[in-house]
Design a protein around this motif. Structure first.
Motif, PDB file in Angstrom:
ATOM      1  N   UNK A  95       0.820  -1.208   0.000  1.00  0.00           N
ATOM      2  CA  UNK A  95       0.000   0.000   0.000  1.00  0.00           C
ATOM      3  C   UNK A  95       0.859   1.265   0.000  1.00  0.00           C
ATOM      4  N   UNK A  96       2.030   1.194   0.645  1.00  0.00           N
ATOM      5  CA  UNK A  96       2.910   2.365   0.743  1.00  0.00           C
ATOM      6  C   UNK A  96       4.344   1.876   0.858  1.00  0.00           C
ATOM      7  N   UNK A  97       5.293   2.792   0.665  1.00  0.00           N
ATOM      8  CA  UNK A  97       6.707   2.417   0.651  1.00  0.00           C
ATOM      9  C   UNK A  97       7.146   1.746   1.943  1.00  0.00           C
ATOM     10  N   UNK A  98       6.532   2.122   3.075  1.00  0.00           N
ATOM     11  CA  UNK A  98       6.942   1.531   4.347  1.00  0.00           C
ATOM     12  C   UNK A  98       6.574   0.053   4.458  1.00  0.00           C
ATOM     13  N   UNK A  99       5.775  -0.453   3.532  1.00  0.00           N
ATOM     14  CA  UNK A  99       5.423  -1.876   3.528  1.00  0.00           C
ATOM     15  C   UNK A  99       6.411  -2.712   2.721  1.00  0.00           C
ATOM     16  N   UNK A 100       7.452  -2.090   2.184  1.00  0.00           N
ATOM     17  CA  UNK A 100       8.328  -2.776   1.222  1.00  0.00           C
ATOM     18  C   UNK A 100       9.075  -3.948   1.839  1.00  0.00           C
ATOM     19  N   UNK A 101       9.594  -3.772   3.047  1.00  0.00           N
ATOM     20  CA  UNK A 101      10.361  -4.857   3.665  1.00  0.00           C
ATOM     21  C   UNK A 101       9.470  -6.067   3.929  1.00  0.00           C
ATOM     22  N   UNK A 102       8.286  -5.821   4.479  1.00  0.00           N
ATOM     23  CA  UNK A 102       7.373  -6.933   4.758  1.00  0.00           C
ATOM     24  C   UNK A 102       6.988  -7.658   3.476  1.00  0.00           C
ATOM     25  N   UNK A 103       6.862  -6.917   2.388  1.00  0.00           N
ATOM     26  CA  UNK A 103       6.521  -7.552   1.107  1.00  0.00           C
ATOM     27  C   UNK A 103       7.624  -8.500   0.661  1.00  0.00           C
ATOM     28  N   UNK A 104       8.873  -8.032   0.730  1.00  0.00           N
ATOM     29  CA  UNK A 104       9.988  -8.882   0.344  1.00  0.00           C
ATOM     30  C   UNK A 104      10.120 -10.094   1.245  1.00  0.00           C
ATOM     31  N   UNK A 126       6.052   2.811  -8.237  1.00  0.00           N
ATOM     32  CA  UNK A 126       5.886   4.124  -7.613  1.00  0.00           C
ATOM     33  C   UNK A 126       5.546   4.060  -6.134  1.00  0.00           C
ATOM     34  N   UNK A 127       5.120   2.915  -5.623  1.00  0.00           N
ATOM     35  CA  UNK A 127       4.735   2.810  -4.212  1.00  0.00           C
ATOM     36  C   UNK A 127       5.701   1.926  -3.436  1.00  0.00           C
ATOM     37  N   UNK A 128       6.899   1.800  -3.912  1.00  0.00           N
ATOM     38  CA  UNK A 128       7.839   0.847  -3.345  1.00  0.00           C
ATOM     39  C   UNK A 128       9.143   1.534  -2.948  1.00  0.00           C
ATOM     40  N   UNK A 129       9.765   1.038  -1.889  1.00  0.00           N
ATOM     41  CA  UNK A 129      11.163   1.350  -1.608  1.00  0.00           C
ATOM     42  C   UNK A 129      11.938   0.111  -2.032  1.00  0.00           C
ATOM     43  N   UNK A 130      12.541   0.178  -3.199  1.00  0.00           N
ATOM     44  CA  UNK A 130      13.205  -0.988  -3.753  1.00  0.00           C
ATOM     45  C   UNK A 130      14.327  -1.520  -2.892  1.00  0.00           C
ATOM     46  N   UNK A 131      15.015  -0.636  -2.191  1.00  0.00           N
ATOM     47  CA  UNK A 131      16.103  -1.071  -1.321  1.00  0.00           C
ATOM     48  C   UNK A 131      15.594  -1.946  -0.187  1.00  0.00           C
ATOM     49  N   UNK A 132      14.475  -1.570   0.408  1.00  0.00           N
ATOM     50  CA  UNK A 132      13.900  -2.359   1.496  1.00  0.00           C
ATOM     51  C   UNK A 132      13.369  -3.690   0.984  1.00  0.00           C
ATOM     52  N   UNK A 133      12.766  -3.688  -0.185  1.00  0.00           N
ATOM     53  CA  UNK A 133      12.315  -4.937  -0.804  1.00  0.00           C
ATOM     54  C   UNK A 133      13.486  -5.891  -0.987  1.00  0.00           C
ATOM     55  N   UNK A 134      14.570  -5.381  -1.539  1.00  0.00           N
ATOM     56  CA  UNK A 134      15.753  -6.196  -1.788  1.00  0.00           C
ATOM     57  C   UNK A 134      16.405  -6.642  -0.481  1.00  0.00           C
ATOM     58  N   UNK A 135      16.444  -5.757   0.510  1.00  0.00           N
ATOM     59  CA  UNK A 135      17.057  -6.112   1.793  1.00  0.00           C
ATOM     60  C   UNK A 135      16.335  -7.290   2.417  1.00  0.00           C
ATOM     61  N   UNK A 136      15.016  -7.296   2.332  1.00  0.00           N
ATOM     62  CA  UNK A 136      14.244  -8.402   2.893  1.00  0.00           C
ATOM     63  C   UNK A 136      14.523  -9.704   2.147  1.00  0.00           C
ATOM     64  N   UNK A 137      14.591  -9.634   0.830  1.00  0.00           N
ATOM     65  CA  UNK A 137      14.907 -10.834   0.041  1.00  0.00           C
ATOM     66  C   UNK A 137      16.272 -11.379   0.422  1.00  0.00           C
ATOM     67  N   UNK A 138      17.233 -10.487   0.603  1.00  0.00           N
ATOM     68  CA  UNK A 138      18.581 -10.923   1.003  1.00  0.00           C
ATOM     69  C   UNK A 138      18.597 -11.514   2.404  1.00  0.00           C
ATOM     70  N   UNK A 139      17.875 -10.878   3.321  1.00  0.00           N
ATOM     71  CA  UNK A 139      17.851 -11.369   4.691  1.00  0.00           C
ATOM     72  C   UNK A 139      17.288 -12.788   4.761  1.00  0.00           C
ATOM     73  N   UNK A 140      16.270 -13.038   3.982  1.00  0.00           N
ATOM     74  CA  UNK A 140      15.610 -14.334   4.046  1.00  0.00           C
ATOM     75  C   UNK A 140      16.338 -15.413   3.237  1.00  0.00           C
ATOM     76  N   UNK A 141      16.860 -15.037   2.063  1.00  0.00           N
ATOM     77  CA  UNK A 141      17.459 -16.030   1.163  1.00  0.00           C
ATOM     78  C   UNK A 141      18.971 -16.117   1.314  1.00  0.00           C
TER      79      UNK A 141
END
Length: 379
Positions: A95-104, A126-141
């Motif tokens: 819904x918003x950029x602050x949700x990016x980490x949880x999404x990843x 446009x509604x994403x913080x790509x760095x947080x998305x990627x950080x979550x993917x890296x943390x998990x994988x």
């Protein structure tokens, strides 16, 4: 592995008389198209109906890539039927950029398994913080699998983007597929080719992907000094002058960031990914030949070493800023990739608001202003 690629152009229809008969539980359908399909999604829905057992994924673009051609207002499609590779999908809303980490985090946990080889992820642009998305993917994988993909585009408008989520075109989603098993080979390459200029300046105030100050000065004011008469074209004109970020002045690893928006009241700049405080930033400008050479270098990295008697798909994701800069020469970077990749490779892709790929190997990064290639084949 069986592979077919084709296009849809509204005035002409589909470039194939009938959809390839490749539907199966191990089929992956990729489709990249204009943001205008939000208004008339029926061609995308046709694809979804044609492949009811397949995983259908795709997103909007700042230009669709098909071979060495770039189209606007079209669909570029690849249908891959794997013989020895399992395919699974996961998606979630942002819904918003602050949700990016949880999404990843959700995507990675949903797809993770002992035999997971690669993840290909697409996000709204446009509604994403790509760095947080990627950080979550890296943390998990933890860098154990190849993660590539990109952020959806909307030309140079930055207004609305779409990602396919459960067969529908949605403006607030992140979607990904996982590839599993010992026979699939996924290679990647990502290169820029921009020249840095001007002094390195320290990021003295930032919050996530919003930059407020460089060397204690308002970031937007400083940026406008370099843009000159191009100021009136913000934020799209900022695509011509991205930022190179590094942890310290001597670091050889730089991450490029592109501006997504400006805030005149706060004198700030919003980027596709994080701008950490204490990092050093330097402006970049285009070098036409180096941009095209960068595409060739990305192809060399993505070509892989294994010989395959079967087909190979190349998914090319290049930044909208590269397209704006290269202009009439843009197709040269696509020609450069296919000159390097093995003969017979079929290529589709899109111009994006951000590219996801490892810098060289290991964990992935969010890049801007790069040509990023992902190649898929089965041995």
């Amino acid at each position: 592995m069986k592979l077919e690629t084709f296009t849809f152009i509204p005035e002409q229809g589909w470039s194939v008389a009938a959809f390839p008969l490749l539907d199966s539980a191990n089929t992956l359908v990729m489709v990249f198209g204009a943001s205008s399909f939000l208004d008339d999604p029926e061609p995308v829905h046709e694809l979804v109906r044609a492949y009811p057992r397949a995983q259908v994924m795709g997103c909007s673009t700042a230009g669709e890539i098909f071979g060495t051609q770039i189209q606007d207002g079209s669909l570029s499609v690849a249908v891959v039927q794997f013989e020895h590779t399992r395919v699974a999908a996961a998606s979630t809303q942002v819904e918003a950029a602050q949700d990016s980490y949880q999404a990843g985090e959700y995507i990675a946990r949903s797809l993770n398994a002992p035999d997971l080889v690669a993840v290909f992820v697409l996000s709204n642009g446009t509604r994403i913080n790509g760095s947080e998305l990627v950080r979550a993917l890296n943390d998990q994988l933890q860098g154990k699998v190849v993660v590539t993909g990109g952020l959806a585009g909307d030309g140079d408008r930055f207004e609305r983007t779409w990602v396919i989520n459960d067969g529908a075109l949605t403006q607030d989603s992140v979607a990904a597929v996982g590839l599993y098993g010992g026979r699939v080979r996924v290679h990647h390459g990502s290169k820029g080719g921009w020249d840095v200029f001007g002094p390195q300046r320290m990021v003295t105030r930032s919050e996530g992907n919003v930059l407020y100050e460089l060397d204690g000065r308002p970031a937007l004011d400083l940026y406008k000094e370099y843009l000159g008469e191009l100021v009136s074209g913000l934020p799209s004109s900022a695509l011509l002058f991205p930022l190179a970020l590094s942890e310290d002045r001597e670091s050889q690893k730089t991450i490029v960031r592109t501006i997504l928006g400006v805030d005149e009241e706060k004198h700030s700049l919003t980027f596709a990914g994080d701008i950490p405080e204490g990092y050093y930033a330097q402006l970049m400008k285009a070098n036409f030949d180096r941009l095209i050479d960068g595409a060739s270098e990305a192809a060399l990295m993505a070509a892989g070493e294994e010989a395959s008697a079967g087909p190979v798909l190349s998914v090319a994701i290049s930044c909208v800023g590269r397209r704006l800069v290269l202009s009439a020469r843009t197709e040269e970077e696509l020609e450069a990739t296919l000159e390097v990749l093995p003969a017979g490779v079929q290529q589709i892709g899109f111009y994006s608001y951000g590219e996801i790929s490892p810098y060289a190997s290991g964990t992935c990064d969010l890049h801007n202003q790069t040509m990023t290639l992902t190649t898929l084949q089965e041995l």
